[in-house]
Write a protein that holds these residues in place. Structure first.
Motif, PDB file in Angstrom:
ATOM      1  N   GLY A 179       0.590  -1.017  -0.327  1.00 15.46           N
ATOM      2  CA  GLY A 179      -0.206   0.062   0.655  1.00 15.46           C
ATOM      3  C   GLY A 179       0.858   1.308  -0.330  1.00 15.46           C
ATOM      4  O   GLY A 179       1.854   0.862  -0.531  1.00 15.46           O
ATOM      5  N   VAL A 180       0.229   2.327   1.301  1.00 18.02           N
ATOM      6  CA  VAL A 180       0.470   3.817   0.399  1.00 18.02           C
ATOM      7  C   VAL A 180       1.085   3.912   2.450  1.00 18.02           C
ATOM      8  O   VAL A 180      -0.299   3.812   2.785  1.00 18.02           O
ATOM      9  N   ASP A 181       1.974   5.242   2.308  1.00 20.68           N
ATOM     10  CA  ASP A 181       1.948   5.425   3.831  1.00 20.68           C
ATOM     11  C   ASP A 181       1.436   7.643   3.507  1.00 20.68           C
ATOM     12  O   ASP A 181       2.050   7.729   2.228  1.00 20.68           O
ATOM     13  N   LEU A 182       0.599   7.549   4.479  1.00 21.56           N
ATOM     14  CA  LEU A 182       0.007   8.948   3.954  1.00 21.56           C
ATOM     15  C   LEU A 182       0.912   9.806   5.178  1.00 21.56           C
ATOM     16  O   LEU A 182       0.855   9.222   6.694  1.00 21.56           O
ATOM     17  N   ASP A 183       1.015  10.802   4.833  1.00 19.70           N
ATOM     18  CA  ASP A 183       1.481  12.239   5.953  1.00 19.70           C
ATOM     19  C   ASP A 183       0.919  12.829   6.514  1.00 19.70           C
ATOM     20  O   ASP A 183       0.080  13.412   5.851  1.00 19.70           O
ATOM     21  N   LEU A 184       0.639  12.420   8.193  1.00 21.63           N
ATOM     22  CA  LEU A 184      -0.584  13.080   8.347  1.00 21.63           C
ATOM     23  C   LEU A 184       0.384  14.606   9.007  1.00 21.63           C
ATOM     24  O   LEU A 184       0.890  14.577  10.011  1.00 21.63           O
ATOM     25  N   SER A 185      -0.479  15.482   9.176  1.00 21.77           N
ATOM     26  CA  SER A 185      -0.211  17.275  10.357  1.00 21.77           C
ATOM     27  C   SER A 185      -1.388  17.476  10.715  1.00 21.77           C
ATOM     28  O   SER A 185      -2.329  17.583   9.123  1.00 21.77           O
ATOM     29  N   GLY A 186      -1.531  17.967  12.259  1.00 14.40           N
ATOM     30  CA  GLY A 186      -2.946  18.630  12.378  1.00 14.40           C
ATOM     31  C   GLY A 186      -2.118  19.921  12.549  1.00 14.40           C
ATOM     32  O   GLY A 186      -1.251  20.169  13.668  1.00 14.40           O
ATOM     33  N   ALA A 187      -2.945  20.964  12.828  1.00 15.03           N
ATOM     34  CA  ALA A 187      -2.258  22.191  12.755  1.00 15.03           C
ATOM     35  C   ALA A 187      -3.546  22.748  14.115  1.00 15.03           C
ATOM     36  O   ALA A 187      -4.455  23.080  14.029  1.00 15.03           O
ATOM     37  N   LEU A 188      -2.841  23.016  15.542  1.00 11.46           N
ATOM     38  CA  LEU A 188      -3.140  23.345  16.481  1.00 11.46           C
ATOM     39  C   LEU A 188      -3.302  24.593  16.728  1.00 11.46           C
ATOM     40  O   LEU A 188      -1.789  25.540  17.020  1.00 11.46           O
ATOM     41  N   ALA A 237      -0.586   4.100   6.905  1.00 12.82           N
ATOM     42  CA  ALA A 237      -0.203   2.773   6.395  1.00 12.82           C
ATOM     43  C   ALA A 237      -1.475   2.241   5.694  1.00 12.82           C
ATOM     44  O   ALA A 237      -2.850   2.416   6.268  1.00 12.82           O
ATOM     45  N   VAL A 238      -2.371   2.580   4.083  1.00 14.49           N
ATOM     46  CA  VAL A 238      -3.288   2.891   3.486  1.00 14.49           C
ATOM     47  C   VAL A 238      -3.176   1.776   2.327  1.00 14.49           C
ATOM     48  O   VAL A 238      -2.311   1.671   1.773  1.00 14.49           O
ATOM     49  N   PRO A 239      -4.109   0.826   2.343  1.00 14.46           N
ATOM     50  CA  PRO A 239      -4.487  -0.056   0.272  1.00 14.46           C
ATOM     51  C   PRO A 239      -3.824   1.101  -0.440  1.00 14.46           C
ATOM     52  O   PRO A 239      -5.164   2.030  -0.112  1.00 14.46           O
ATOM     53  N   GLU A 240      -3.394   1.139  -1.304  1.00 14.39           N
ATOM     54  CA  GLU A 240      -3.997   2.210  -2.606  1.00 14.39           C
ATOM     55  C   GLU A 240      -4.562   2.355  -3.395  1.00 14.39           C
ATOM     56  O   GLU A 240      -5.707   1.217  -3.532  1.00 14.39           O
ATOM     57  N   GLY A 241      -5.334   2.805  -3.902  1.00  9.17           N
ATOM     58  CA  GLY A 241      -6.189   2.621  -5.205  1.00  9.17           C
ATOM     59  C   GLY A 241      -7.823   3.014  -4.868  1.00  9.17           C
ATOM     60  O   GLY A 241      -8.734   3.142  -4.935  1.00  9.17           O
ATOM     61  N   TYR A 242      -7.662   3.845  -3.231  1.00  9.94           N
ATOM     62  CA  TYR A 242      -9.328   4.006  -2.363  1.00  9.94           C
ATOM     63  C   TYR A 242      -9.215   5.673  -2.524  1.00  9.94           C
ATOM     64  O   TYR A 242      -8.159   5.712  -2.342  1.00  9.94           O
ATOM     65  N   ASN A 243     -10.063   6.079  -1.691  1.00 11.48           N
ATOM     66  CA  ASN A 243     -10.446   7.421  -1.458  1.00 11.48           C
ATOM     67  C   ASN A 243     -10.656   7.017   0.266  1.00 11.48           C
ATOM     68  O   ASN A 243     -11.831   5.925   0.283  1.00 11.48           O
ATOM     69  N   TYR A 244     -10.114   8.072   1.320  1.00 15.71           N
ATOM     70  CA  TYR A 244     -10.403   7.939   2.062  1.00 15.71           C
ATOM     71  C   TYR A 244     -10.749   9.129   3.057  1.00 15.71           C
ATOM     72  O   TYR A 244     -10.102  11.069   2.421  1.00 15.71           O
TER      73      TYR A 244
END
Length: 341
Positions: A179-188, A237-244
């Motif tokens: 799959g693919v790794d998504l880099d997530l960032s939250g602004a507080l 980490a999520v499978p690629e080819g989908y929307n999230y």
């Protein structure tokens, strides 16, 4: 001299008559002195309402009735406060408050607290009684009590909402066979006057069409100074080819403080936005099973992750053509024998 005697005699006569009247009718003189005064006028000027203590289940409303009085002193005044559910018209709670004697031309504040369920709305009625008689009434409407924040959930830190800064940012990290790794960032942003800490953020990544959780990660938040904006980072980490959908929840001591949402469009044929909930595309549940790599099938054979899952094979079993040829040869020999007979 004769005139003076006449005046003295008249005065003595008045005194004698008074004594006689007092003896014959004892209350004749007292009635006029003790006659009750007509009570003054009382009405409601206004009824301010303010929120008090807020818990997870209830909300306490501070109700103040401002009474206007004029005229003679007024005794035996009571005020009835009650909260009536806006939908059911049932009385949720009520309280009665006694008022001291009202004097002069002035306003008097009468306060009470009404505790109701922290949901929906209520009609607040205030009724003034004098000597048991209703003299005035006022009504106020309150709604949206569920929006009141309990004390334990109050925080000056929340996800940033500015045109130049998204509360949740999503980037594409490394990709692989799994799959693919998504880099997530939250602004507080800390909107308070003091530095704050003891916070954490949970990122939940859900496949858009099925709402199945593909990954979830919780990361701590460092101290944020007053008036400053800080970021917290994580990877999923999520499978690629989908929307999230990416939902981020800010916690303080296990209490939900704030939340925000973003999206990750990894399906080139479909796109979603943060305010959409459904799209009609194909989904395969096996892509979201826990773990990775091959697994056992129902017949005991190993399945693989090489992209051949669920595909039927068109290849013939080795040796199957030779068997067909032998059967055809035997059938030809039997047919020839019958003809010779």
């Amino acid at each position: 001299m004769k005139f003076e005697k006449t005046v003295v005699a008249a005065a003595i006569g008045v005194v004698v008559v008074s004594f006689v009247a007092a003896a014959v009718v004892p209350n004749a003189l007292a009635d006029s002195a003790d006659e009750p005064l007509r009570p003054g006028h009382v009405d409601i000027e206004e009824v301010p309402i303010s929120p008090g203590e807020i818990t997870g289940e209830t909300a306490t409303l501070g109700v103040e009735a401002r009474l206007s009085h004029r005229g003679n002193p007024t005794r035996n005044v009571t005020v009835l406060f009650r909260a009536i559910d806006s939908e059911s018209n049932l009385v949720e709670t009520d309280r009665t408050t006694d008022v001291d004697t009202l004097r002069g031309e002035r306003e008097t504040a009468v306060n009470t607290n009404l505790t109701v369920a922290r949901e929906g709305g209520y009609r607040i009625e205030t009724i003034v009684f004098r000597d048991g008689q209703r003299v005035d009434r006022a009504r106020r409407q309150v709604s949206g009590l569920e929006a009141l924040t309990p004390a334990y959930a109050e925080s000056n830190v929340e996800f940033a909402e500015e045109s130049a800064m998204q509360p949740i940012s999503v980037g594409i990290g490394s990709t692989g066979d799994d799959g693919v790794d998504l880099d997530l960032s939250g602004a507080l942003t800390n909107q308070g006057d003091e530095s704050t800490g003891d916070l954490e953020v949970t990122f939940t990544v859900r496949q858009a069409e099925s709402n199945i959780v593909a990954d979830r990660v919780t990361v701590p938040v460092g101290d944020i100074r007053a008036g400053r904006t800080s970021t917290v980072d994580a990877s999923a980490a999520v499978p690629e080819g989908y929307n999230y959908y990416i939902d981020a929840v800010l916690w303080r001591d296990s209490v939900h403080v704030d939340s925000a949402r973003s999206v990750a469009n990894l399906d080139p044929s479909e796109r979603i936005s943060a305010d959409e909930t459904e799209t009609d595309v194909e989904f395969e549940a096996s892509d979201f099973e826990s773990g990775s790599g091959g697994g056992m099938s129902d017949d005991g054979a190993m399945s693989s992750d090489d992209g051949s899952r669920g595909e039927a094979t068109s290849e013939e079993t080795p040796g199957f053509s030779a068997v067909i040829g032998l059967v055809a040869l035997l059938a030809t020999a039997l047919l020839a024998r019958r003809r010779s007979q």
